[in-house]
Design an enzyme around this catalytic site. Structure first.
Site, PDB file in Angstrom:
ATOM      1  N   ARG A 122       0.117  14.772   7.134  1.00  0.00           N
ATOM      2  CA  ARG A 122      -0.599  13.584   7.269  1.00  0.00           C
ATOM      3  C   ARG A 122      -1.829  13.624   7.779  1.00  0.00           C
ATOM      4  NH1 ARG A 122       3.722   9.288   5.653  1.00  0.00           N
ATOM      5  NH2 ARG A 122       2.968   9.239   3.588  1.00  0.00           N
ATOM      6  N   GLN A 127      -4.991  14.215   2.915  1.00  0.00           N
ATOM      7  CA  GLN A 127      -4.797  12.969   2.251  1.00  0.00           C
ATOM      8  C   GLN A 127      -4.920  12.958   0.792  1.00  0.00           C
ATOM      9  OE1 GLN A 127      -7.518  10.200   4.201  1.00  0.00           O
ATOM     10  NE2 GLN A 127      -5.964   8.714   4.386  1.00  0.00           N
ATOM     11  N   ASP A 130      -1.318  13.864  -0.754  1.00  0.00           N
ATOM     12  CA  ASP A 130      -0.076  13.279  -0.057  1.00  0.00           C
ATOM     13  C   ASP A 130       0.828  12.405  -1.178  1.00  0.00           C
ATOM     14  OD1 ASP A 130       1.445  11.753   1.519  1.00  0.00           O
ATOM     15  OD2 ASP A 130       0.119  11.092   2.934  1.00  0.00           O
ATOM     16  N   SER A 133       2.473   8.978   0.109  1.00  0.00           N
ATOM     17  CA  SER A 133       1.587   7.830   0.063  1.00  0.00           C
ATOM     18  C   SER A 133       1.321   7.456  -1.272  1.00  0.00           C
ATOM     19  CB  SER A 133       0.299   7.903   0.810  1.00  0.00           C
ATOM     20  OG  SER A 133       0.410   8.380   2.132  1.00  0.00           O
ATOM     21  N   TYR A 228       4.371   8.733  12.134  1.00  0.00           N
ATOM     22  CA  TYR A 228       5.839   8.255  11.868  1.00  0.00           C
ATOM     23  C   TYR A 228       6.536   7.486  12.795  1.00  0.00           C
ATOM     24  CZ  TYR A 228       5.643  11.128   7.623  1.00  0.00           C
ATOM     25  OH  TYR A 228       5.563  11.697   6.216  1.00  0.00           O
TER      26      TYR A 228
HETATM   27  P1  NAD Z   1       7.587   5.850   6.578  1.00  0.00           P
HETATM   28  O1  NAD Z   1       7.715   5.431   5.124  1.00  0.00           O
HETATM   29  O2  NAD Z   1       8.254   6.928   7.306  1.00  0.00           O
HETATM   30  O3  NAD Z   1       8.075   4.392   7.131  1.00  0.00           O
HETATM   31  C1  NAD Z   1       7.691   3.020   6.696  1.00  0.00           C
HETATM   32  C2  NAD Z   1       7.576   2.270   7.948  1.00  0.00           C
HETATM   33  O4  NAD Z   1       8.781   1.753   8.739  1.00  0.00           O
HETATM   34  C3  NAD Z   1       6.734   2.606   9.242  1.00  0.00           C
HETATM   35  O5  NAD Z   1       5.585   2.118   9.306  1.00  0.00           O
HETATM   36  C4  NAD Z   1       7.901   2.746  10.124  1.00  0.00           C
HETATM   37  O6  NAD Z   1       6.836   2.621  11.728  1.00  0.00           O
HETATM   38  C5  NAD Z   1       8.813   1.580   9.902  1.00  0.00           C
HETATM   39  N1  NAD Z   1       9.730   1.446  10.597  1.00  0.00           N
HETATM   40  C6  NAD Z   1      10.514   2.605  11.055  1.00  0.00           C
HETATM   41  N2  NAD Z   1      11.871   1.861  11.824  1.00  0.00           N
HETATM   42  C7  NAD Z   1      11.479   0.572  11.838  1.00  0.00           C
HETATM   43  C8  NAD Z   1      12.159  -0.493  12.475  1.00  0.00           C
HETATM   44  N3  NAD Z   1      13.333  -0.119  13.100  1.00  0.00           N
HETATM   45  N4  NAD Z   1      11.718  -1.577  12.206  1.00  0.00           N
HETATM   46  C9  NAD Z   1      10.462  -1.922  11.653  1.00  0.00           C
HETATM   47  N5  NAD Z   1      10.074  -0.882  11.034  1.00  0.00           N
HETATM   48  C10 NAD Z   1      10.264   0.350  11.219  1.00  0.00           C
HETATM   49  O7  NAD Z   1       6.045   5.361   6.481  1.00  0.00           O
HETATM   50  P2  NAD Z   1       4.677   5.950   6.021  1.00  0.00           P
HETATM   51  O8  NAD Z   1       4.649   4.777   4.932  1.00  0.00           O
HETATM   52  O9  NAD Z   1       4.946   7.217   5.027  1.00  0.00           O
HETATM   53  O10 NAD Z   1       3.608   6.037   6.856  1.00  0.00           O
HETATM   54  C11 NAD Z   1       3.847   6.497   8.212  1.00  0.00           C
HETATM   55  C12 NAD Z   1       2.429   6.412   8.833  1.00  0.00           C
HETATM   56  O11 NAD Z   1       1.758   7.585   8.356  1.00  0.00           O
HETATM   57  C13 NAD Z   1       1.633   5.303   8.670  1.00  0.00           C
HETATM   58  O12 NAD Z   1       0.888   4.967  10.123  1.00  0.00           O
HETATM   59  C14 NAD Z   1       0.418   5.846   7.732  1.00  0.00           C
HETATM   60  O13 NAD Z   1      -0.691   5.020   8.044  1.00  0.00           O
HETATM   61  C15 NAD Z   1       0.563   7.196   8.160  1.00  0.00           C
HETATM   62  N6  NAD Z   1      -0.205   7.896   7.310  1.00  0.00           N
HETATM   63  C16 NAD Z   1      -1.077   8.562   7.366  1.00  0.00           C
HETATM   64  C17 NAD Z   1      -1.877   9.437   6.423  1.00  0.00           C
HETATM   65  C18 NAD Z   1      -3.089  10.492   6.850  1.00  0.00           C
HETATM   66  O14 NAD Z   1      -3.467  10.427   7.801  1.00  0.00           O
HETATM   67  N7  NAD Z   1      -3.318  11.342   6.037  1.00  0.00           N
HETATM   68  C19 NAD Z   1      -1.332   9.477   5.200  1.00  0.00           C
HETATM   69  C20 NAD Z   1      -0.134   8.518   5.056  1.00  0.00           C
HETATM   70  C21 NAD Z   1       0.236   7.683   6.018  1.00  0.00           C
END
Ligand code: NAD
Length: 377
Positions: A122, A127, A130, A133, A228
């Site tokens: 990530r 990006q 990904d 996403s 994460y």
């Molecule tokens: P994910 O699918 O792993 O998780 C979804 C959400 O569930 C996360 O926000 C996590 O904090 C939340 N979660 C976990 N346990 C929880 C609980 N007990 N109660 C409530 N919420 C809970 O996450 P994702 O959608 O794959 O994204 C994770 C992070 O990665 C985000 O911050 C996203 O912005 C970031 N991201 C960065 C890039 C990049 O920089 N290229 C790309 C994609 C995502």
């Protein structure tokens, strides 16, 4: 270099790994692109569109696979098809790597260089590749559409001669990529949205979409270096459930999208919380493929629990297959373009490159990925 793209065989999988537009890009790079007949049928792409893009279309799946220098898929390969691949073939797809150790072992034994698209780092550079996403974004949208379909009320406020209709209350638990799109979609439909996540950085993002952030003090939570969530202690999870019970009871729609990378999803909506919900309300569990956030959710079914509908529909992106294929295919194409050697007309696998290091799971006959060896925190 020959890039082969077989048709997906998993029941209900409508997405195509490669669209005609992406096929044209790969052909322009100099690749020989061959796809299986009917590859785009579920997503609305005719075989003729692939031919027009410069690809060839075949009915011979075995020959397609055994002649490939690179194979592109959405889902993991059927185990019996691994033996068809050439040693040294590059295979890029989702692989569900934490649950498919045996399959990955077989890919290694066959000498396949397998890229697990879930493990694309990530980072800013990666990006555009990904797939988590690109697919989660559409899943978040589709979860709201599904909720609106099953709710016994509309989402927006309406002031009419027959009186005022109040906006639906939507509570979103887990604000990663899917949760953020669910907030945006529910807001567009006019709902009053509240959202919660354990990662404190999310509060600003929730507010910027015009939703309310639900605060619970759980002590130390934070996030990993990849962004994460960390797994909570049992005590923290209980505290969270207690705090969320009232909000679930007040909500017309609850959408859960909480995941902890590489682990079973945490159960956040318990039977007790479902009991507190009003008949006619809806819960959509976006984490169902990882075990689910909702107690008693049934995989790929919509069930009725004392008048509360619980939707555990799997693979929501496959319900919008044209756009899901478009973005998945663009992710794969970006990966190929990033490592394409224009002079030698070749995808160059660079095991030490930080993107490849992150997502390559088998190479040179071995399982090579550090994340698979160490369980992520
Ligand atoms: P994910 O699918 O792993 O998780 C979804 C959400 O569930 C996360 O926000 C996590 O904090 C939340 N979660 C976990 N346990 C929880 C609980 N007990 N109660 C409530 N919420 C809970 O996450 P994702 O959608 O794959 O994204 C994770 C992070 O990665 C985000 O911050 C996203 O912005 C970031 N991201 C960065 C890039 C990049 O920089 N290229 C790309 C994609 C995502």
């Amino acid at each position: 270099m020959k890039i082969s793209v077989p048709k997906e065989t998993h029941p209900g999988e409508t997405r195509a790994p490669l669209t005609p537009d992406s096929a044209a890009k790969l052909v322009k790079l100099g690749a020989q692109v061959e796809v299986e007949a009917g590859i785009g049928a579920g997503a609305g792409f005719a075989d003729a569109a692939y031919t027009a893009a410069g690809a060839t279309v075949t009915n011979d799946r075995k020959a397609l696979l055994s002649s490939a220098d690179m194979v592109l898929r959405v889902r993991k390969p059927p185990v019996e098809e691994i033996a068809l691949l050439k040693s040294g073939c590059i295979h890029a797809s989702l692989l569900d790597p934490f649950n498919e150790k045996e399959l990955i072992q077989k890919l290694a034994e066959r000498g396949v260089s397998a890229i697990s698209m879930e493990l694309i780092p990530r980072t800013t550079r990666a990006q555009k590749m990904d797939v988590l996403s690109s697919q989660a974004n559409l899943g978040g949208y589709e979860a709201v559409i599904l909720a609106a379909r099953y709710a016994n009320k509309i989402f927006p406020m309406m002031t009419t001669a027959a009186g005022t209709i109040l906006p639906a209350k939507v509570f979103i638990i887990g604000v990663g990529v899917a949760g953020l799109q669910a907030i945006a979609t529910a807001k567009r439909l006019g709902a009053k949205v509240t959202a919660y996540d354990t990662r404190p950085v999310v509060e600003e993002q929730v507010k910027s979409l015009g939703a309310q952030f639900f605060k619970i003090d759980l002590g130390e939570t934070g996030q990993t270096k990849d962004g994460y969530a960390r797994a909570l202690t049992e005590e923290q999870v209980q505290k969270q459930r207690d705090a969320m019970k009232k909000t679930c009871g007040d909500s017309d729609v609850v959408i859960t999208a909480a995941q902890v990378f590489g682990r079973r999803a945490p159960i956040l909506v318990t039977a007790e919380m479902l009991n507190a919900m009003k008949p006619g309300s809806v819960v959509v569990d976006l984490a169902v493929e990882n075990g689910g956030n909702v107690e008693g959710v049934v995989y790929d079914q919509v069930t009725d629990r004392n008048g509360v509908k619980i939707a555990g529909i799997a693979n929501l992106p496959a319900r919008v297959p044209l756009h899901a294929s478009q973005v998945y295919s663009a992710n794969l194409t970006s990966l190929i373009e990033e490592f394409w050697d224009k002079q030698n007309i070749n995808f160059v696998l660079k095991p030490d490159d930080e993107i490849i290091k992150g997502c390559l799971v088998t190479y040179g006959g071995k399982i090579v990925n550090e994340k698979l060896a160490a369980k992520p925190n």
